[in-house]
Design a protein around this motif. Sequence first.
Motif, PDB file in Angstrom:
ATOM      1  N   LYS A  36       0.804  -1.227   0.000  1.00  0.00           N
ATOM      2  CA  LYS A  36       0.000   0.000   0.000  1.00  0.00           C
ATOM      3  C   LYS A  36       0.834   1.273   0.000  1.00  0.00           C
ATOM      4  O   LYS A  36       0.364   2.314  -0.421  1.00  0.00           O
ATOM      5  N   ARG A  37       2.074   1.195   0.453  1.00  0.00           N
ATOM      6  CA  ARG A  37       2.909   2.402   0.547  1.00  0.00           C
ATOM      7  C   ARG A  37       3.813   2.599  -0.663  1.00  0.00           C
ATOM      8  O   ARG A  37       4.637   3.498  -0.666  1.00  0.00           O
ATOM      9  N   ILE A  38       3.666   1.780  -1.671  1.00  0.00           N
ATOM     10  CA  ILE A  38       4.475   1.923  -2.879  1.00  0.00           C
ATOM     11  C   ILE A  38       4.027   3.188  -3.607  1.00  0.00           C
ATOM     12  O   ILE A  38       2.834   3.367  -3.883  1.00  0.00           O
ATOM     13  N   PRO A  39       4.960   4.073  -3.936  1.00  0.00           N
ATOM     14  CA  PRO A  39       4.568   5.307  -4.629  1.00  0.00           C
ATOM     15  C   PRO A  39       4.131   5.028  -6.067  1.00  0.00           C
ATOM     16  O   PRO A  39       4.754   4.246  -6.779  1.00  0.00           O
ATOM     17  N   THR A  40       3.041   5.643  -6.454  1.00  0.00           N
ATOM     18  CA  THR A  40       2.513   5.479  -7.812  1.00  0.00           C
ATOM     19  C   THR A  40       2.264   6.848  -8.436  1.00  0.00           C
ATOM     20  O   THR A  40       2.196   7.856  -7.737  1.00  0.00           O
ATOM     21  N   THR A  41       2.128   6.854  -9.730  1.00  0.00           N
ATOM     22  CA  THR A  41       1.739   8.062 -10.451  1.00  0.00           C
ATOM     23  C   THR A  41       0.584   7.703 -11.370  1.00  0.00           C
ATOM     24  O   THR A  41       0.387   6.539 -11.718  1.00  0.00           O
ATOM     25  N   ALA A  42      -0.166   8.703 -11.756  1.00  0.00           N
ATOM     26  CA  ALA A  42      -1.289   8.485 -12.669  1.00  0.00           C
ATOM     27  C   ALA A  42      -0.782   8.489 -14.101  1.00  0.00           C
ATOM     28  O   ALA A  42      -0.030   9.377 -14.509  1.00  0.00           O
ATOM     29  N   GLY A  43      -1.183   7.487 -14.838  1.00  0.00           N
ATOM     30  CA  GLY A  43      -0.806   7.398 -16.244  1.00  0.00           C
ATOM     31  C   GLY A  43      -1.704   8.270 -17.104  1.00  0.00           C
ATOM     32  O   GLY A  43      -2.637   8.917 -16.612  1.00  0.00           O
ATOM     33  N   PRO A  44      -1.461   8.300 -18.411  1.00  0.00           N
ATOM     34  CA  PRO A  44      -2.235   9.155 -19.314  1.00  0.00           C
ATOM     35  C   PRO A  44      -3.715   8.793 -19.391  1.00  0.00           C
ATOM     36  O   PRO A  44      -4.547   9.634 -19.687  1.00  0.00           O
ATOM     37  N   LYS A  45      -4.039   7.544 -19.101  1.00  0.00           N
ATOM     38  CA  LYS A  45      -5.444   7.113 -19.156  1.00  0.00           C
ATOM     39  C   LYS A  45      -6.056   7.021 -17.769  1.00  0.00           C
ATOM     40  O   LYS A  45      -7.097   6.401 -17.585  1.00  0.00           O
ATOM     41  N   GLY A  46      -5.386   7.598 -16.772  1.00  0.00           N
ATOM     42  CA  GLY A  46      -5.883   7.550 -15.412  1.00  0.00           C
ATOM     43  C   GLY A  46      -5.524   6.262 -14.691  1.00  0.00           C
ATOM     44  O   GLY A  46      -5.964   6.032 -13.569  1.00  0.00           O
ATOM     45  N   VAL A  94      -2.415  -1.329  -7.098  1.00  0.00           N
ATOM     46  CA  VAL A  94      -1.036  -1.767  -6.906  1.00  0.00           C
ATOM     47  C   VAL A  94      -0.968  -2.877  -5.856  1.00  0.00           C
ATOM     48  O   VAL A  94      -0.066  -3.700  -5.876  1.00  0.00           O
ATOM     49  N   GLU A  95      -1.931  -2.928  -4.952  1.00  0.00           N
ATOM     50  CA  GLU A  95      -1.906  -3.895  -3.862  1.00  0.00           C
ATOM     51  C   GLU A  95      -2.240  -5.315  -4.300  1.00  0.00           C
ATOM     52  O   GLU A  95      -2.166  -6.243  -3.499  1.00  0.00           O
ATOM     53  N   SER A  96      -2.630  -5.532  -5.525  1.00  0.00           N
ATOM     54  CA  SER A  96      -2.965  -6.872  -6.008  1.00  0.00           C
ATOM     55  C   SER A  96      -1.699  -7.646  -6.332  1.00  0.00           C
ATOM     56  O   SER A  96      -0.830  -7.161  -7.045  1.00  0.00           O
ATOM     57  N   THR A  97      -1.615  -8.842  -5.799  1.00  0.00           N
ATOM     58  CA  THR A  97      -0.450  -9.675  -6.061  1.00  0.00           C
ATOM     59  C   THR A  97      -0.857 -11.138  -6.075  1.00  0.00           C
ATOM     60  O   THR A  97      -1.913 -11.502  -5.586  1.00  0.00           O
ATOM     61  N   SER A  98      -0.009 -11.955  -6.684  1.00  0.00           N
ATOM     62  CA  SER A  98      -0.249 -13.397  -6.673  1.00  0.00           C
ATOM     63  C   SER A  98       1.023 -14.103  -6.218  1.00  0.00           C
ATOM     64  O   SER A  98       2.131 -13.630  -6.458  1.00  0.00           O
ATOM     65  N   PHE A  99       0.830 -15.214  -5.559  1.00  0.00           N
ATOM     66  CA  PHE A  99       1.922 -16.050  -5.087  1.00  0.00           C
ATOM     67  C   PHE A  99       1.759 -17.403  -5.764  1.00  0.00           C
ATOM     68  O   PHE A  99       0.774 -18.093  -5.542  1.00  0.00           O
ATOM     69  N   ASN A 100       2.697 -17.740  -6.617  1.00  0.00           N
ATOM     70  CA  ASN A 100       2.626 -18.964  -7.408  1.00  0.00           C
ATOM     71  C   ASN A 100       3.458 -20.031  -6.712  1.00  0.00           C
ATOM     72  O   ASN A 100       4.653 -19.822  -6.474  1.00  0.00           O
TER      73      ASN A 100
END
Length: 105
Positions: A36-46, A94-100
């Motif tokens: 949740k604390r990973i910095p993100t930016t908004a892309g051109p399509k939101g 961004v918080e979505s992840t999978s563990f294989n």
Amino acid sequence: LCKDFWTAVFGRQIDKLQTNHRGVFVLKDYDFSLLKRIPTTAGPKGDVVLSDEARIQAIRILAFPCGLIRGALSSFGFKNSVVSCDFLNDGKNVESTSFNIRIQN
């Protein structure tokens, strides 16, 4: 692993468990708190965009739960299990992840 272990470590159950019935399991967490604390930016399509530095930071963070899963499986007797982690990058969360997990004999 999905109920008791995940709840004890992260305070909630895993969101989804999938298997191909041949030793491969995929655990999906759509709201993984450590990301949740990973910095993100908004892309051109939101959509949500991660910088290269943020992606590296997320990979380092995901090494921790991968190691926990590997250790738990080892304590259950699955010593040769392969665990990998990946983003479920849908551009929104961004918080979505999978563990294989691949169980090897």
